[in-house]
Motif scaffolding. Structure first.
Motif, mmCIF file in Angstrom:
data_model
loop_
_atom_site.group_PDB
_atom_site.id
_atom_site.type_symbol
_atom_site.label_atom_id
_atom_site.label_comp_id
_atom_site.label_asym_id
_atom_site.label_seq_id
_atom_site.Cartn_x
_atom_site.Cartn_y
_atom_site.Cartn_z
ATOM 1 N N LYS A 278 1.331 -11.605 4.038
ATOM 2 C CA LYS A 278 0.151 -11.732 4.902
ATOM 3 C C LYS A 278 -0.034 -10.469 5.741
ATOM 4 O O LYS A 278 -1.162 -10.025 5.974
ATOM 5 N N TYR A 279 1.074 -9.901 6.193
ATOM 6 C CA TYR A 279 1.016 -8.635 6.929
ATOM 7 C C TYR A 279 0.564 -7.497 6.012
ATOM 8 O O TYR A 279 -0.236 -6.650 6.405
ATOM 9 N N GLU A 280 1.094 -7.484 4.805
ATOM 10 C CA GLU A 280 0.782 -6.390 3.880
ATOM 11 C C GLU A 280 -0.711 -6.285 3.584
ATOM 12 O O GLU A 280 -1.219 -5.201 3.288
ATOM 13 N N ALA A 281 -1.402 -7.399 3.678
ATOM 14 C CA ALA A 281 -2.849 -7.380 3.463
ATOM 15 C C ALA A 281 -3.567 -6.544 4.523
ATOM 16 O O ALA A 281 -4.704 -6.119 4.316
ATOM 17 N N LEU A 282 -2.889 -6.273 5.644
ATOM 18 C CA LEU A 282 -3.475 -5.482 6.727
ATOM 19 C C LEU A 282 -3.099 -4.003 6.635
ATOM 20 O O LEU A 282 -3.663 -3.182 7.356
ATOM 21 N N PHE A 283 -2.145 -3.666 5.771
ATOM 22 C CA PHE A 283 -1.659 -2.289 5.676
ATOM 23 C C PHE A 283 -2.659 -1.409 4.926
ATOM 24 O O PHE A 283 -3.359 -1.887 4.017
ATOM 25 N N PRO A 284 -2.710 -0.123 5.266
ATOM 26 C CA PRO A 284 -3.703 0.769 4.656
ATOM 27 C C PRO A 284 -3.375 1.204 3.233
ATOM 28 O O PRO A 284 -4.240 1.702 2.528
ATOM 29 N N LYS A 285 -2.112 1.044 2.810
ATOM 30 C CA LYS A 285 -1.763 1.422 1.445
ATOM 31 C C LYS A 285 -0.570 0.611 0.972
ATOM 32 O O LYS A 285 0.127 -0.027 1.767
ATOM 33 N N LYS A 286 -0.322 0.655 -0.338
ATOM 34 C CA LYS A 286 0.699 -0.201 -0.943
ATOM 35 C C LYS A 286 2.111 0.162 -0.516
ATOM 36 O O LYS A 286 2.973 -0.710 -0.390
ATOM 37 N N LYS A 287 2.382 1.438 -0.307
ATOM 38 C CA LYS A 287 3.697 1.872 0.143
ATOM 39 C C LYS A 287 3.524 2.567 1.486
ATOM 40 O O LYS A 287 3.178 3.748 1.553
ATOM 41 N N ALA A 288 3.730 1.840 2.545
ATOM 42 C CA ALA A 288 3.442 2.345 3.891
ATOM 43 C C ALA A 288 4.723 2.635 4.665
ATOM 44 O O ALA A 288 5.785 2.076 4.386
ATOM 45 N N THR A 289 4.601 3.528 5.655
ATOM 46 C CA THR A 289 5.669 3.745 6.630
ATOM 47 C C THR A 289 5.318 2.921 7.861
ATOM 48 O O THR A 289 4.268 3.118 8.471
ATOM 49 N N ILE A 290 6.200 1.996 8.197
ATOM 50 C CA ILE A 290 5.918 1.012 9.253
ATOM 51 C C ILE A 290 6.833 1.245 10.447
ATOM 52 O O ILE A 290 8.057 1.302 10.302
ATOM 53 N N LEU A 291 6.244 1.370 11.622
ATOM 54 C CA LEU A 291 6.999 1.439 12.871
ATOM 55 C C LEU A 291 6.791 0.126 13.603
ATOM 56 O O LEU A 291 5.666 -0.228 13.962
ATOM 57 N N LEU A 292 7.876 -0.619 13.795
ATOM 58 C CA LEU A 292 7.806 -1.908 14.477
ATOM 59 C C LEU A 292 8.519 -1.791 15.821
ATOM 60 O O LEU A 292 9.721 -1.525 15.873
#
Length: 421
Positions: A278-292
């Motif tokens: 569900k979160y991935e649907a909000l990401f700008p690309k399929k392989k993203a760098t995520i800072l949480l």
């Protein structure tokens, strides 16, 4: 501006601050701290590209504080199947106590989690005192600010059917639930804040463990009645007593059906692999760098907050790069990392953590508030460096309190400048 120039900023809401502070904590709306948190909440809704929340019905509240339609996404807490495939036994002391109780054919009403006012453990003790059936025993497992007082109350009032045990590792919860005949959960009192939803992590654990749930609240729909995996009652201690006695008198096969309903529901709706998607649907690309960013982020071995750990593990498994920035001290964890300097890195089960040194504290007083400012302040000061080193495509703020939005905005700004050239 290209799609990848500006990181996606997601603000995650577990508790509605500052409403939680005033409704549950009793703080005055005129308090400077409450005022500051209200500014942070408003800024979060205004600045974030999306607001993800574990509270299913919180969108109207957020819209009143500046959230635009279309930004809200409901992503509840859940369970990790790995924790149920590779479990650990409960500690020997716990096993000794629980084996003795079950050996006496007692019916165990269990509680596991934080000992906080909001969890309505006084009501559970009230019900325990009212119940005269010696075959019903209450076992409370965990730690928290209220534990010492609750233990003292049991001793002072001579409540004979209550046992307190120390907290256990997350991976031992499946083993613990095997001893419980049902699990108790509750809220302190009927408050306006609960109409926005609840998302108790322990609820999903109990469902996965096939353990019937007794929940003491009546304001909002919960999985308990939705999936028929337990009994819901009001906040009245006499109604809770009746509910426990009803669960005790129920045929074992009926309780087993409740447990089966809960397990099926949690695997279908609340498994972290599906929640991560569900979160991935909000990401700008399929392989993203995520800072949480989560002040209290923990891990399976350290203790709460578990959510960042489980989501990060799923994202890493799917090929994303994930960095979690958290404080080295949290009152929620069983164990805290040993950290010598700010932004010290540690790899935990394939997930990279960056620890920020903060002061220790107890309870919810001034010292805890100071650690919030310390954590966010250090993030703001190092925002440019963070943006250069991590270069995130997605920035998620999830520290319970809403101040980390200011650091996230700075990081996003520096990333944008860097990419723009």
């Amino acid at each position: 501006m290209s799609v990848n120039s500006r990181p996606v900023l997601i603000h995650e809401v577990h508790d509605l601050w500052p409403k939680t502070l005033t409704d549950i904590g009793g703080m005055k709306k005129s308090s400077p701290f409450v005022w500051l948190m209200q500014r942070g909440e408003n800024e979060s809704y205004k600045s974030a590209d999306y607001v993800a929340s574990t509270l299913e019905f919180a969108e109207p509240h957020m819209e009143r504080h500046g959230l635009k339609r279309g930004k809200f996404v409901y992503i509840p807490n859940g369970i990790s199947k790995a924790d149920w495939e590779f479990t650990e036994c409960i500690p020997d002391n716990h096993k000794k106590v629980l084996d003795r109780i079950k050996g006496e054919n007692k019916f165990i009403v269990g509680y596991f989690g934080g000992f906080a006012i909001s969890n309505a453990l006084d009501r559970l003790l009230d019900a325990a005192e009212l119940i005269k059936n010696e075959d019903i025993v209450f076992v409370l497992v965990g730690k928290g600010a209220e534990k010492k007082r609750l233990y003292g109350r049991v001793k002072k009032e001579g409540i004979q059917n209550v046992v307190f045990l120390e907290p256990i590792p997350k991976k031992s919860i499946p083993d613990l639930l095997k001893y419980f005949d049902c699990v108790y959960m509750g809220i302190e009192k009927e408050l306006d804040i609960y109409k926005y939803g609840i998302s108790f992590t322990k609820m999903y654990d109990a469902m996965m463990g096939g353990c019937p749930i007794i929940i003491s609240m009546s304001d909002v729909a919960t999985p308990v009645e939705t999936f028929q995996c337990g009994i819901k009652t009001s906040v009245d201690k006499y109604k809770l007593k009746d509910c426990i006695e009803k669960m005790y008198a129920m045929p074992e096969e009926d309780r087993a059906i409740m447990g089966k309903n809960g397990k099926e529901a949690v695997l279908e709706n609340y498994e972290y692999g599906k929640l991560a998607e569900k979160y991935e649907a909000l990401f700008p690309k399929k392989k993203a760098t995520i800072l949480l960013i989560n002040h209290y982020a923990g891990s399976s071995s350290m203790g709460m907050d578990f959510r960042p750990y489980y989501l990060a593990k799923e994202w890493v498994r799917k090929g994303h790069k994930v960095k979690i920035i958290a404080a080295d001290y949290s009152h929620l964890r069983r164990e805290n990392p040993c950290v010598a300097k700010d932004f010290q890195r540690q790899l935990i089960d394939g997930v990279e953590y960056c620890w920020i040194k903060t002061r220790n504290y107890e309870g919810n007083g001034v010292k805890r508030a100071l650690t919030m400012f310390q954590f966010v302040g250090k993030l703001c000061i190092r925002a440019k460096k963070i943006s250069q080193v991590l270069d995130p495509d997605v920035v998620i703020t999830a520290s319970t309190y809403p101040l980390d939005i200011y650091a996230a905005k700075l990081i996003r700004k520096h990333v944008f400048k860097k990419r723009k050239g």
